[in-house]
Design a protein around this motif. Structure first.
Motif, short mmCIF file in Angstrom:
data_model
loop_
_atom_site.label_atom_id
_atom_site.label_comp_id
_atom_site.label_asym_id
_atom_site.label_seq_id
_atom_site.Cartn_x
_atom_site.Cartn_y
_atom_site.Cartn_z
N GLU A 146 0.83 -1.20 0.00
CA GLU A 146 0.00 0.00 0.00
C GLU A 146 0.87 1.25 0.00
O GLU A 146 0.62 2.21 -0.76
N LEU A 147 1.89 1.27 0.86
CA LEU A 147 2.75 2.43 0.97
C LEU A 147 3.59 2.63 -0.30
O LEU A 147 3.79 3.77 -0.75
N LEU A 148 4.07 1.56 -0.87
CA LEU A 148 4.85 1.68 -2.11
C LEU A 148 3.96 2.17 -3.25
O LEU A 148 4.41 2.92 -4.12
N GLY A 149 2.70 1.78 -3.23
CA GLY A 149 1.77 2.34 -4.19
C GLY A 149 1.57 3.83 -3.97
O GLY A 149 1.51 4.61 -4.92
N MET A 150 1.49 4.24 -2.71
CA MET A 150 1.29 5.65 -2.39
C MET A 150 2.45 6.51 -2.88
O MET A 150 2.26 7.64 -3.30
N VAL A 151 3.68 5.96 -2.82
CA VAL A 151 4.85 6.73 -3.25
C VAL A 151 5.19 6.47 -4.72
O VAL A 151 6.25 6.86 -5.20
N GLY A 152 4.29 5.78 -5.44
CA GLY A 152 4.47 5.60 -6.88
C GLY A 152 5.45 4.52 -7.28
O GLY A 152 6.01 4.56 -8.38
N LEU A 153 5.62 3.51 -6.42
CA LEU A 153 6.59 2.45 -6.72
C LEU A 153 5.98 1.06 -6.66
O LEU A 153 6.67 0.08 -6.38
N ALA A 154 4.70 0.95 -6.95
CA ALA A 154 4.04 -0.35 -6.91
C ALA A 154 4.67 -1.35 -7.87
O ALA A 154 4.64 -2.56 -7.63
N ASP A 155 5.27 -0.84 -8.94
CA ASP A 155 5.86 -1.73 -9.94
C ASP A 155 7.32 -2.06 -9.65
O ASP A 155 7.99 -2.73 -10.46
N LYS A 156 7.84 -1.61 -8.50
CA LYS A 156 9.26 -1.82 -8.18
C LYS A 156 9.46 -2.70 -6.95
O LYS A 156 10.57 -2.75 -6.41
N VAL A 157 8.42 -3.40 -6.51
CA VAL A 157 8.51 -4.14 -5.25
C VAL A 157 9.62 -5.19 -5.26
O VAL A 157 10.21 -5.50 -4.23
N ASP A 158 9.90 -5.77 -6.41
CA ASP A 158 10.89 -6.84 -6.49
C ASP A 158 12.28 -6.34 -6.89
O ASP A 158 13.23 -7.12 -6.95
N SER A 165 16.69 4.87 -9.29
CA SER A 165 17.27 6.21 -9.26
C SER A 165 17.33 6.70 -7.82
O SER A 165 16.70 6.13 -6.92
N GLY A 166 18.06 7.79 -7.61
CA GLY A 166 18.14 8.36 -6.27
C GLY A 166 16.78 8.79 -5.75
O GLY A 166 16.44 8.58 -4.58
N GLY A 167 15.97 9.38 -6.62
CA GLY A 167 14.63 9.80 -6.22
C GLY A 167 13.77 8.62 -5.84
O GLY A 167 13.00 8.68 -4.86
N GLN A 168 13.87 7.53 -6.58
CA GLN A 168 13.11 6.33 -6.25
C GLN A 168 13.58 5.73 -4.93
O GLN A 168 12.76 5.29 -4.11
N GLN A 169 14.89 5.72 -4.70
CA GLN A 169 15.41 5.20 -3.44
C GLN A 169 14.91 6.02 -2.25
O GLN A 169 14.56 5.47 -1.21
N GLN A 170 14.85 7.33 -2.42
CA GLN A 170 14.36 8.16 -1.32
C GLN A 170 12.88 7.92 -1.09
O GLN A 170 12.41 7.96 0.05
N ARG A 171 12.13 7.64 -2.15
CA ARG A 171 10.71 7.32 -1.97
C ARG A 171 10.53 5.99 -1.24
O ARG A 171 9.61 5.84 -0.44
N VAL A 172 11.41 5.03 -1.50
CA VAL A 172 11.39 3.79 -0.72
C VAL A 172 11.67 4.09 0.75
O VAL A 172 11.01 3.54 1.65
N ALA A 173 12.63 4.98 1.01
CA ALA A 173 12.96 5.34 2.39
C ALA A 173 11.77 5.99 3.09
O ALA A 173 11.54 5.78 4.29
N ILE A 174 11.00 6.78 2.36
CA ILE A 174 9.80 7.40 2.94
C ILE A 174 8.77 6.32 3.29
O ILE A 174 8.19 6.32 4.38
N ALA A 175 8.54 5.38 2.36
CA ALA A 175 7.61 4.28 2.62
C ALA A 175 8.09 3.46 3.81
O ALA A 175 7.27 3.04 4.65
N ARG A 176 9.38 3.22 3.90
CA ARG A 176 9.93 2.44 5.02
C ARG A 176 9.67 3.14 6.35
O ARG A 176 9.30 2.50 7.34
N VAL A 205 5.81 13.57 -3.35
CA VAL A 205 5.37 12.47 -2.48
C VAL A 205 5.15 12.96 -1.06
O VAL A 205 4.15 12.62 -0.41
N LEU A 206 6.05 13.79 -0.56
CA LEU A 206 5.92 14.30 0.80
C LEU A 206 4.73 15.24 0.93
O LEU A 206 4.05 15.27 1.97
N ARG A 207 4.44 15.99 -0.11
CA ARG A 207 3.22 16.82 -0.09
C ARG A 207 1.98 15.92 0.02
O ARG A 207 1.04 16.24 0.75
N ASP A 208 2.00 14.81 -0.71
CA ASP A 208 0.88 13.88 -0.64
C ASP A 208 0.73 13.29 0.77
O ASP A 208 -0.38 13.14 1.28
N VAL A 209 1.86 12.95 1.39
CA VAL A 209 1.84 12.42 2.76
C VAL A 209 1.23 13.45 3.70
O VAL A 209 0.39 13.14 4.55
#
Length: 268
Positions: A146-158, A165-176, A205-209
């Motif tokens: 659910e959280l990875l979907g919220m940060v736009g990374l539902a297709d990167k779970v595996d 990218s750095g931006g994607q990694q930071q979005r994972v860190a936010i979900a974590r 993403v942080l604005r959405d949170v």
């Protein structure tokens, strides 16, 4: 400030907190209260004490003087009896065990992502809820997706973090961080390690949170547009002290202090 915020309980209180490293004073008698659900942004030059505030809340540092309370309860200190003796009602510096029990309600997103490179994106988000919160793996995975979907990374779970990218990694860190269900979320210059073209995706993403939750945010940033969008209040720091505090639009558009005006000219 959002409607009703003034009536909520305090999430955090710094009571005359001083932090020194040898002869150098980083925080100088800080008095600060943050309401539950409030979004507060800390601005100011490097070395002014902003990140130290976050590090004290994450218990990465200890106060030199003063005390911190979280949700109305002692945080940097604990009742003497919980340490195995001492006078009733007296507060003493908190033990590691006490701190561990209290900091679970506080999450932090750092400048650098600190993801486990040998784990998938999903495993990075699931790991702490399973081992720290003792959630079942199935429940933790549902929440992580659910959280990875919220940060736009539902297709990167595996995917592995090194493939992102750095931006994607930071979005994972936010979900974590959100997977730990924190009541307070600390953001420490979360875009400073990113290439300029990746900054916007993380801030969006942080604005959405901020829009989608009632979580208390305490944020250190040089991104003034982001600060304007998410903040109920902005605090300007210099030399370990608050030199100005106000509503986001008021402080950014019409600062009252010379030091604030000089800083805003430098970062815009």
């Amino acid at each position: 400030m959002r409607e009703g915020l003034e009536d909520t309980a305090e999430a955090v209180r710094f009571d005359r907190v001083t932090k020194r490293y040898g002869e150098h004073t980083v925080l100088d008698g800080l008095d600060l209260a943050v309401g539950r659900g409030e979004r507060v942004t800390l601005i100011g030059p490097s070395g002014s004490g902003k990140t130290t505030i976050l590090r004290l809340l994450m218990t990465l540092e200890r106060v030199t003087e003063g005390a911190i309370h979280v949700a109305g309860e002692p945080y940097s200190h604990m009742p003497a009896g919980q340490g195995g003796g001492g006078r009733a009602g007296k507060l003493v510096p908190a033990s590691e065990r006490y701190l561990a029990s209290r900091r679970r309600g506080i999450g932090m997103v750092f400048q650098h992502f600190n993801l486990f490179p040998h784990m998938s994106v999903l495993e990075n988000v699931v790991e702490a809820p399973v081992h720290v919160l003792r959630e079942s793996r199935d429940a933790a995975e549902v929440r992580a997706r659910e959280l990875l979907g919220m940060v736009g990374l539902a297709d990167k779970v595996d995917a592995r973090p090194t493939r992102l990218s750095g931006g994607q990694q930071q979005r994972v860190a936010i979900a974590r961080a959100l997977a730990m269900r924190p009541e307070i979320l600390l953001l420490d210059e979360v875009t400073s390690a990113l290439d300029p073209e990746l900054v916007a995706e993380v801030l969006d993403v942080l604005r959405d949170v901020a829009r989608a939750t009632d979580i208390t945010l305490l944020c250190v940033t040089h991104e003034m547009g982001f600060a304007r969008d998410v903040s109920d209040r902005i605090l300007m720091f210099d030399q370990g002290r608050i030199v100005e505090s106000g509503r986001a639009d008021e402080l950014l558009d019409d600062p009252g202090h010379d030091r604030t005006r000089a800083f805003l000219r430098a970062v815009r």
